[in-house]
Design an enzyme around this catalytic site. Sequence first.
Site, PDB file in Angstrom:
ATOM      1  N   LYS A 187     -17.356  -6.652   7.802  1.00 31.62           N
ATOM      2  CA  LYS A 187     -16.126  -7.445   7.930  1.00 31.62           C
ATOM      3  C   LYS A 187     -15.720  -7.553   9.387  1.00 31.62           C
ATOM      4  O   LYS A 187     -16.127  -6.755  10.212  1.00 31.62           O
ATOM      5  CB  LYS A 187     -14.995  -6.768   7.147  1.00 31.62           C
TER       6      LYS A 187
ATOM      7  N   SER B 297      -2.730  -7.900   3.047  1.00 30.81           N
ATOM      8  CA  SER B 297      -2.883  -7.801   4.501  1.00 30.81           C
ATOM      9  C   SER B 297      -3.265  -9.165   5.076  1.00 30.81           C
ATOM     10  O   SER B 297      -2.814  -9.554   6.153  1.00 30.81           O
ATOM     11  CB  SER B 297      -3.963  -6.781   4.856  1.00 30.81           C
TER      12      SER B 297
ATOM     13  N   HIS C 280       0.844  -1.207   0.000  1.00 26.81           N
ATOM     14  CA  HIS C 280       0.000   0.000   0.000  1.00 26.81           C
ATOM     15  C   HIS C 280       0.876   1.253   0.000  1.00 26.81           C
ATOM     16  O   HIS C 280       0.612   2.213  -0.724  1.00 26.81           O
ATOM     17  CB  HIS C 280      -0.878   0.056   1.268  1.00 26.81           C
TER      18      HIS C 280
ATOM     19  N   ARG D 179      -2.464  -6.120  -8.365  1.00 22.17           N
ATOM     20  CA  ARG D 179      -1.263  -6.927  -8.185  1.00 22.17           C
ATOM     21  C   ARG D 179      -1.121  -7.953  -9.302  1.00 22.17           C
ATOM     22  O   ARG D 179      -0.073  -8.110  -9.894  1.00 22.17           O
ATOM     23  CB  ARG D 179      -1.311  -7.664  -6.832  1.00 22.17           C
TER      24      ARG D 179
HETATM   25  O1  PNS Z   1      -9.198  -3.027   0.589  1.00 21.89           O
HETATM   26  P1  PNS Z   1     -10.502  -3.525   0.060  1.00 21.89           P
HETATM   27  O2  PNS Z   1     -11.248  -4.276   1.156  1.00 21.89           O
HETATM   28  O3  PNS Z   1     -10.358  -4.319  -1.194  1.00 21.89           O
HETATM   29  O4  PNS Z   1     -11.373  -2.203  -0.293  1.00 21.89           O
HETATM   30  C1  PNS Z   1     -12.679  -2.308  -0.808  1.00 21.89           C
HETATM   31  C2  PNS Z   1     -13.359  -0.935  -0.907  1.00 21.89           C
HETATM   32  C3  PNS Z   1     -13.256  -0.182   0.393  1.00 21.89           C
HETATM   33  C4  PNS Z   1     -12.666  -0.115  -1.993  1.00 21.89           C
HETATM   34  C5  PNS Z   1     -14.827  -1.165  -1.336  1.00 21.89           C
HETATM   35  O5  PNS Z   1     -15.391  -2.140  -0.516  1.00 21.89           O
HETATM   36  C6  PNS Z   1     -15.684   0.089  -1.241  1.00 21.89           C
HETATM   37  O6  PNS Z   1     -15.510   1.020  -1.985  1.00 21.89           O
HETATM   38  N1  PNS Z   1     -16.644   0.102  -0.281  1.00 21.89           N
HETATM   39  C7  PNS Z   1     -17.504   1.246  -0.045  1.00 21.89           C
HETATM   40  C8  PNS Z   1     -18.964   0.943  -0.381  1.00 21.89           C
HETATM   41  C9  PNS Z   1     -19.234   1.196  -1.845  1.00 21.89           C
HETATM   42  O7  PNS Z   1     -19.073   2.281  -2.360  1.00 21.89           O
HETATM   43  N2  PNS Z   1     -19.648   0.124  -2.531  1.00 21.89           N
HETATM   44  C10 PNS Z   1     -19.860   0.151  -3.965  1.00 21.89           C
HETATM   45  C11 PNS Z   1     -18.532   0.017  -4.671  1.00 21.89           C
HETATM   46  S1  PNS Z   1     -18.745  -0.516  -6.279  1.00 21.89           S
END
Ligand code: PNS
Length: 177
Positions: free
Chosen positions: A46, A133, A22, A95
């Site tokens: 989560k 992570s 990150h 990645r």
């Molecule tokens: O590190 P991660 O868990 O892969 O991140 C995922 C994240 C935070 C980018 C995604 O879950 C997110 O944007 N959540 C916010 C809710 C939202 O906007 N959902 C619609 C996205 S298409």
Amino acid sequence: MSAQKLRIAVYPGSFDPVTNGHLDLISRCAPLVDRLIVAVLRNAGKQPLFSVEERVEMLRQATAEMPNVEVDSFDGLLVEYARRRGACLLLRGIRAISDYEYELQMALMNRRLAPEIETMFMMAGEAYSFLSSRLVKEVIALGGDVSGLVPPQVEAKLKERLPARFPARGTTGQSPV
Ligand code: PNS
């Protein structure tokens, strides 16, 4: 002369915890924008290892030397948060090809919800293309070495939170089984 619009990017994620992968992405993106907001998702769904406050604090420590990087948290829709913060860009790291499908779905949904906000993908640094992570937590819990993969203060917090169940051979002289 009219004031130029600031280029503000949001880098969203769980960051449970932040890894050097990150941080590599953050340090490569920060010079390209006026402000980079690293935004930790407050996700009730989560079961994170670290609280949002702890994750924000670890990110703040790790990015303290980067003047245009801010760390924040958000809940609800990412694009609504980005709009509130005046961002024109969402940053995500890729990645391997296996990341692509999920990232593409999210980027297209976000574009549908907010066509004025662009998603930018950056390739993970080659040294971190295997890093997540989740794997870092698993390796620590099993007594493996994660130095160089997370900042030292994050490694210390991980060891505190996840005492190794199977110390790596040679550290105790005892058999792991
Ligand atoms: O590190 P991660 O868990 O892969 O991140 C995922 C994240 C935070 C980018 C995604 O879950 C997110 O944007 N959540 C916010 C809710 C939202 O906007 N959902 C619609 C996205 S298409």
